[in-house]
Design a protein around this motif. Structure first.
Motif, PDB file in Angstrom:
ATOM      1  N   ASN A  63       0.848  -1.188   0.000  1.00  0.00           N
ATOM      2  CA  ASN A  63       0.000   0.000   0.000  1.00  0.00           C
ATOM      3  C   ASN A  63       0.888   1.243   0.000  1.00  0.00           C
ATOM      4  O   ASN A  63       1.642   1.492   0.936  1.00  0.00           O
ATOM      5  CB  ASN A  63      -0.913  -0.020   1.231  1.00  0.00           C
ATOM      6  N   GLU A  64       0.795   2.036  -1.074  1.00  0.00           N
ATOM      7  CA  GLU A  64       1.653   3.211  -1.225  1.00  0.00           C
ATOM      8  C   GLU A  64       1.391   4.262  -0.155  1.00  0.00           C
ATOM      9  O   GLU A  64       2.320   4.936   0.296  1.00  0.00           O
ATOM     10  CB  GLU A  64       1.473   3.811  -2.613  1.00  0.00           C
ATOM     11  N   GLN A  65       0.140   4.410   0.269  1.00  0.00           N
ATOM     12  CA  GLN A  65      -0.186   5.406   1.282  1.00  0.00           C
ATOM     13  C   GLN A  65       0.401   5.019   2.644  1.00  0.00           C
ATOM     14  O   GLN A  65       0.906   5.870   3.358  1.00  0.00           O
ATOM     15  CB  GLN A  65      -1.691   5.585   1.392  1.00  0.00           C
ATOM     16  N   VAL A  66       0.342   3.740   2.982  1.00  0.00           N
ATOM     17  CA  VAL A  66       0.936   3.270   4.236  1.00  0.00           C
ATOM     18  C   VAL A  66       2.446   3.457   4.183  1.00  0.00           C
ATOM     19  O   VAL A  66       3.056   3.951   5.136  1.00  0.00           O
ATOM     20  CB  VAL A  66       0.568   1.795   4.518  1.00  0.00           C
ATOM     21  N   PHE A  69       3.288   7.084   4.600  1.00  0.00           N
ATOM     22  CA  PHE A  69       3.070   7.495   5.983  1.00  0.00           C
ATOM     23  C   PHE A  69       4.223   7.031   6.866  1.00  0.00           C
ATOM     24  O   PHE A  69       4.719   7.788   7.699  1.00  0.00           O
ATOM     25  CB  PHE A  69       1.738   6.932   6.498  1.00  0.00           C
ATOM     26  N   VAL A  70       4.664   5.788   6.674  1.00  0.00           N
ATOM     27  CA  VAL A  70       5.782   5.236   7.455  1.00  0.00           C
ATOM     28  C   VAL A  70       7.053   6.040   7.179  1.00  0.00           C
ATOM     29  O   VAL A  70       7.793   6.381   8.104  1.00  0.00           O
ATOM     30  CB  VAL A  70       5.982   3.735   7.126  1.00  0.00           C
ATOM     31  N   LYS A  71       7.273   6.364   5.923  1.00  0.00           N
ATOM     32  CA  LYS A  71       8.456   7.147   5.563  1.00  0.00           C
ATOM     33  C   LYS A  71       8.369   8.559   6.127  1.00  0.00           C
ATOM     34  O   LYS A  71       9.346   9.095   6.650  1.00  0.00           O
ATOM     35  CB  LYS A  71       8.603   7.185   4.039  1.00  0.00           C
ATOM     36  N   GLU A  72       7.194   9.173   6.031  1.00  0.00           N
ATOM     37  CA  GLU A  72       6.993  10.539   6.520  1.00  0.00           C
ATOM     38  C   GLU A  72       7.214  10.630   8.032  1.00  0.00           C
ATOM     39  O   GLU A  72       7.832  11.574   8.522  1.00  0.00           O
ATOM     40  CB  GLU A  72       5.574  11.000   6.188  1.00  0.00           C
TER      41      GLU A  72
END
Length: 91
Positions: A63-66, A69-72
């Motif tokens: 999931n690109e959004q997850v 978010f993890v990277k952010e």
């Protein structure tokens, strides 16, 4: 003066809340739609139930959004050192 009627929870919200309470038992989220995976991830994080194993389950979904978010938020797994042993040496 009467209190305003609150809206009842949706079936989706009840399901996500139930999944968060049992997140430690989940091993695969690949069949879950991306928007639900993101909601489940956020609620897991809010509940303080994100562990290294659970993070790997979420990251395995792709999931690109997850992942964004993890990277952010700079969420990383704990790197455990591997101590050398003498078991492989021959005397």
């Amino acid at each position: 003066m009467s209190l305003p009627a609150s809206a009842p929870p949706t079936l989706l919200n009840l399901t996500i809340d139930s999944a968060v309470s049992r997140i430690h038992r989940i091993t695969n989220l690949n069949s879950i739609p991306d928007d639900i995976v993101l909601d489940l991830f956020r609620k897991t994080l809010q509940a303080g139930k994100l562990t290294e194993r659970i993070l790997m389950v979420f990251m395995a979904t792709g999931n690109e959004q997850v992942q964004a978010f993890v990277k952010e938020k700079n969420i990383r797994t704990v790197l455990r050192p591997i101590l050398p042993t003498r078991c492989s040496e021959k005397f």
